[in-house]
Design an enzyme around this catalytic site. Structure first.
Site, PDB file in Angstrom:
ATOM      1  N   ASP A  61      -4.584  -0.515  11.701  1.00 56.79           N
ATOM      2  CA  ASP A  61      -4.236  -1.288  12.898  1.00 56.79           C
ATOM      3  C   ASP A  61      -4.345  -0.486  14.196  1.00 56.79           C
ATOM      4  OD1 ASP A  61      -1.834   0.272  12.822  1.00 56.79           O
ATOM      5  OD2 ASP A  61      -0.837  -1.246  11.597  1.00 56.79           O
ATOM      6  N   SER A  69       3.742   2.213  -0.657  1.00 51.66           N
ATOM      7  CA  SER A  69       4.138   2.058  -2.059  1.00 51.66           C
ATOM      8  C   SER A  69       3.524   3.167  -2.913  1.00 51.66           C
ATOM      9  CB  SER A  69       3.720   0.682  -2.582  1.00 51.66           C
ATOM     10  OG  SER A  69       2.343   0.499  -2.363  1.00 51.66           O
ATOM     11  N   HIS A 128      -8.178   5.214   6.122  1.00 54.22           N
ATOM     12  CA  HIS A 128      -8.828   3.954   5.756  1.00 54.22           C
ATOM     13  C   HIS A 128      -9.561   3.311   6.934  1.00 54.22           C
ATOM     14  CE1 HIS A 128      -5.905   3.497   2.093  1.00 54.22           C
ATOM     15  NE2 HIS A 128      -6.758   4.482   1.966  1.00 54.22           N
ATOM     16  N   CYS A 154     -24.962  -7.802  15.078  1.00 56.17           N
ATOM     17  CA  CYS A 154     -25.404  -6.711  15.956  1.00 56.17           C
ATOM     18  C   CYS A 154     -26.603  -7.210  16.782  1.00 56.17           C
ATOM     19  CB  CYS A 154     -25.818  -5.546  15.064  1.00 56.17           C
ATOM     20  SG  CYS A 154     -26.530  -4.125  15.892  1.00 56.17           S
ATOM     21  N   GLN A 199      -2.659   5.341   6.237  1.00 53.57           N
ATOM     22  CA  GLN A 199      -3.516   4.433   5.470  1.00 53.57           C
ATOM     23  C   GLN A 199      -3.753   3.154   6.278  1.00 53.57           C
ATOM     24  OE1 GLN A 199      -2.102   4.435   1.084  1.00 53.57           O
ATOM     25  NE2 GLN A 199      -0.356   5.094   2.277  1.00 53.57           N
TER      26      GLN A 199
HETATM   27  P1  NAD Z   1       1.832  -1.486   0.508  1.00 51.03           P
HETATM   28  O1  NAD Z   1       1.674  -2.877   1.030  1.00 51.03           O
HETATM   29  O2  NAD Z   1       1.364  -1.182  -0.859  1.00 51.03           O
HETATM   30  O3  NAD Z   1       3.374  -1.077   0.532  1.00 51.03           O
HETATM   31  C1  NAD Z   1       4.153  -1.236   1.678  1.00 51.03           C
HETATM   32  C2  NAD Z   1       5.398  -0.389   1.518  1.00 51.03           C
HETATM   33  O4  NAD Z   1       6.133  -0.467   2.727  1.00 51.03           O
HETATM   34  C3  NAD Z   1       6.334  -0.878   0.389  1.00 51.03           C
HETATM   35  O5  NAD Z   1       6.747   0.241  -0.385  1.00 51.03           O
HETATM   36  C4  NAD Z   1       7.529  -1.475   1.161  1.00 51.03           C
HETATM   37  O6  NAD Z   1       8.756  -1.306   0.460  1.00 51.03           O
HETATM   38  C5  NAD Z   1       7.504  -0.659   2.428  1.00 51.03           C
HETATM   39  N1  NAD Z   1       8.094  -1.323   3.593  1.00 51.03           N
HETATM   40  C6  NAD Z   1       8.220  -2.654   3.838  1.00 51.03           C
HETATM   41  N2  NAD Z   1       8.816  -2.842   5.037  1.00 51.03           N
HETATM   42  C7  NAD Z   1       9.061  -1.610   5.550  1.00 51.03           C
HETATM   43  C8  NAD Z   1       9.649  -1.158   6.764  1.00 51.03           C
HETATM   44  N3  NAD Z   1      10.080  -2.020   7.701  1.00 51.03           N
HETATM   45  N4  NAD Z   1       9.751   0.184   6.979  1.00 51.03           N
HETATM   46  C9  NAD Z   1       9.295   1.081   6.048  1.00 51.03           C
HETATM   47  N5  NAD Z   1       8.739   0.693   4.874  1.00 51.03           N
HETATM   48  C10 NAD Z   1       8.613  -0.629   4.632  1.00 51.03           C
HETATM   49  O7  NAD Z   1       1.194  -0.538   1.589  1.00 51.03           O
HETATM   50  P2  NAD Z   1       0.319   0.767   1.420  1.00 51.03           P
HETATM   51  O8  NAD Z   1       0.950   1.667   0.417  1.00 51.03           O
HETATM   52  O9  NAD Z   1       0.059   1.248   2.794  1.00 51.03           O
HETATM   53  O10 NAD Z   1      -1.064   0.253   0.779  1.00 51.03           O
HETATM   54  C11 NAD Z   1      -1.696  -0.903   1.282  1.00 51.03           C
HETATM   55  C12 NAD Z   1      -3.132  -0.710   1.727  1.00 51.03           C
HETATM   56  O11 NAD Z   1      -3.425  -1.820   2.548  1.00 51.03           O
HETATM   57  C13 NAD Z   1      -3.366   0.500   2.584  1.00 51.03           C
HETATM   58  O12 NAD Z   1      -4.468   1.113   2.063  1.00 51.03           O
HETATM   59  C14 NAD Z   1      -3.679  -0.032   3.989  1.00 51.03           C
HETATM   60  O13 NAD Z   1      -4.963   0.416   4.409  1.00 51.03           O
HETATM   61  C15 NAD Z   1      -3.823  -1.513   3.841  1.00 51.03           C
HETATM   62  N6  NAD Z   1      -2.980  -2.282   4.805  1.00 51.03           N
HETATM   63  C16 NAD Z   1      -2.880  -1.869   6.100  1.00 51.03           C
HETATM   64  C17 NAD Z   1      -2.100  -2.594   6.985  1.00 51.03           C
HETATM   65  C18 NAD Z   1      -2.001  -2.110   8.418  1.00 51.03           C
HETATM   66  O14 NAD Z   1      -2.904  -1.435   8.897  1.00 51.03           O
HETATM   67  N7  NAD Z   1      -0.920  -2.431   9.123  1.00 51.03           N
HETATM   68  C19 NAD Z   1      -1.414  -3.728   6.562  1.00 51.03           C
HETATM   69  C20 NAD Z   1      -1.558  -4.140   5.227  1.00 51.03           C
HETATM   70  C21 NAD Z   1      -2.341  -3.390   4.353  1.00 51.03           C
END
Ligand code: NAD
Length: 244
Positions: free
Chosen positions: A104, A189, A119, A148, A101
């Site tokens: 990055d 989550s 995503h 663009c 999801q």
């Molecule tokens: P979320 O923010 O809803 O949940 C993050 C989950 O990761 C939580 O359950 C938390 O307990 C867990 N977590 C925290 N630290 C951790 C670690 N070190 N190791 C393993 N797990 C850990 O994230 P989601 O369910 O991916 O949904 C958020 C949406 O936001 C996604 O659709 C995504 O596209 C987007 N998003 C992406 C990024 C990215 O690309 N890095 C960052 C933020 C949000």
């Protein structure tokens, strides 16, 4: 090594078709904040609001200030041992399909090759007028919002809240889920749909469901095993256990 890890590695070794689903948590160890964690706020706005199609249409400059800040943060940091462990696992197990999801691009940067980016990806920019798409790794971008050559507004090729997921990536991911016999869910989550339905589709096929997350989630109830730990700590141990 803990009994839990040994059992997880035993199940993994016995499987034939692995599906991995990752979420923002796997990149938390790289310094990228999650949306729902305690550091999930930016300028007093929630991630879901900033990453919405409504904000992009109403206030492209503000939306772009956030995209740009995220792109700068991603560019300054790098994949962590959790991403690297999944890339190593893919080399050992060509049957593995990685669905994420995250936007990055860290899985590809870490060396994973078969990645379904449900995503989208922050580094691809798409023109909202002519549809032209290009990779653009400039961070920060000189003038916001970027335009663009045709004069149209550029946007990141990511799925914003309020938009549909790319059909091809989604169908591919669900087809894999329905065939998998081992499903590893890391750092999500599991509240963003339809990605959150993937582990359920795998489970209906009889897959062993392993969750890696420092916290329990909605998935924990029906997971066969939850290892409460960070991705960067647990995944390298899991891959090591599989090798030994
Ligand atoms: P979320 O923010 O809803 O949940 C993050 C989950 O990761 C939580 O359950 C938390 O307990 C867990 N977590 C925290 N630290 C951790 C670690 N070190 N190791 C393993 N797990 C850990 O994230 P989601 O369910 O991916 O949904 C958020 C949406 O936001 C996604 O659709 C995504 O596209 C987007 N998003 C992406 C990024 C990215 O690309 N890095 C960052 C933020 C949000």
């Amino acid at each position: 090594m803990s009994k839990q890890l040994q059992e997880a590695a035993r199940r993994l070794a016995a499987s034939k078709n692995i599906l991995v689903l990752t979420g923002a948590g796997i990149s938390a160890d790289s310094g990228i904040p999650t949306f729902r964690g305690k550091d999930g706020l930016w300028n007093n706005r929630r991630g879901e609001e900033l990453a919405s199609i409504d904000l992009l249409l109403e206030d492209p400059k503000l939306a772009w200030q956030w995209y740009d800040a995220m792109r700068v943060l991603i560019a300054k940091n790098k994949p962590n041992p959790g991403h690297l462990a999944l890339a190593a696992l893919e080399k050992m197990r060509p049957d593995l399909a990685l669905t994420t999801q995250n936007i990055d691009g860290y899985h590809s940067d870490a060396g994973s090759r078969r990645v379904f980016e449900l995503h989208g990806n922050f580094w691809r920019l798409r023109c909202m007028a002519c549809g032209k798409m290009d990779e653009n790794r400039q961070a920060p971008i000189k003038e916001l919002p970027p335009k663009c050559a045709c004069g149209g507004l550029l946007r990141p090729d990511i799925v914003l809240y309020g938009e549909q997921l790319p059909v091809e990536a989604l169908e591919g991911a669900f087809a894999r889920a329905r065939e998998s016999d081992f499903c590893l869910v890391v750092g999500t989550s599991c509240v963003v749909y339809p990605a959150a339905l993937l582990p359920q589709a795998a489970k209906r096929n009889g897959a062993f469901l392993l969750e890696v997350n420092p916290e329990n989630t909605q998935l924990s109830e029906y997971a066969d095993m939850t290892i409460n730990g960070t991705a960067a700590a647990v995944l390298p141990k899991l891959v090591h256990a599989l090798q030994s």
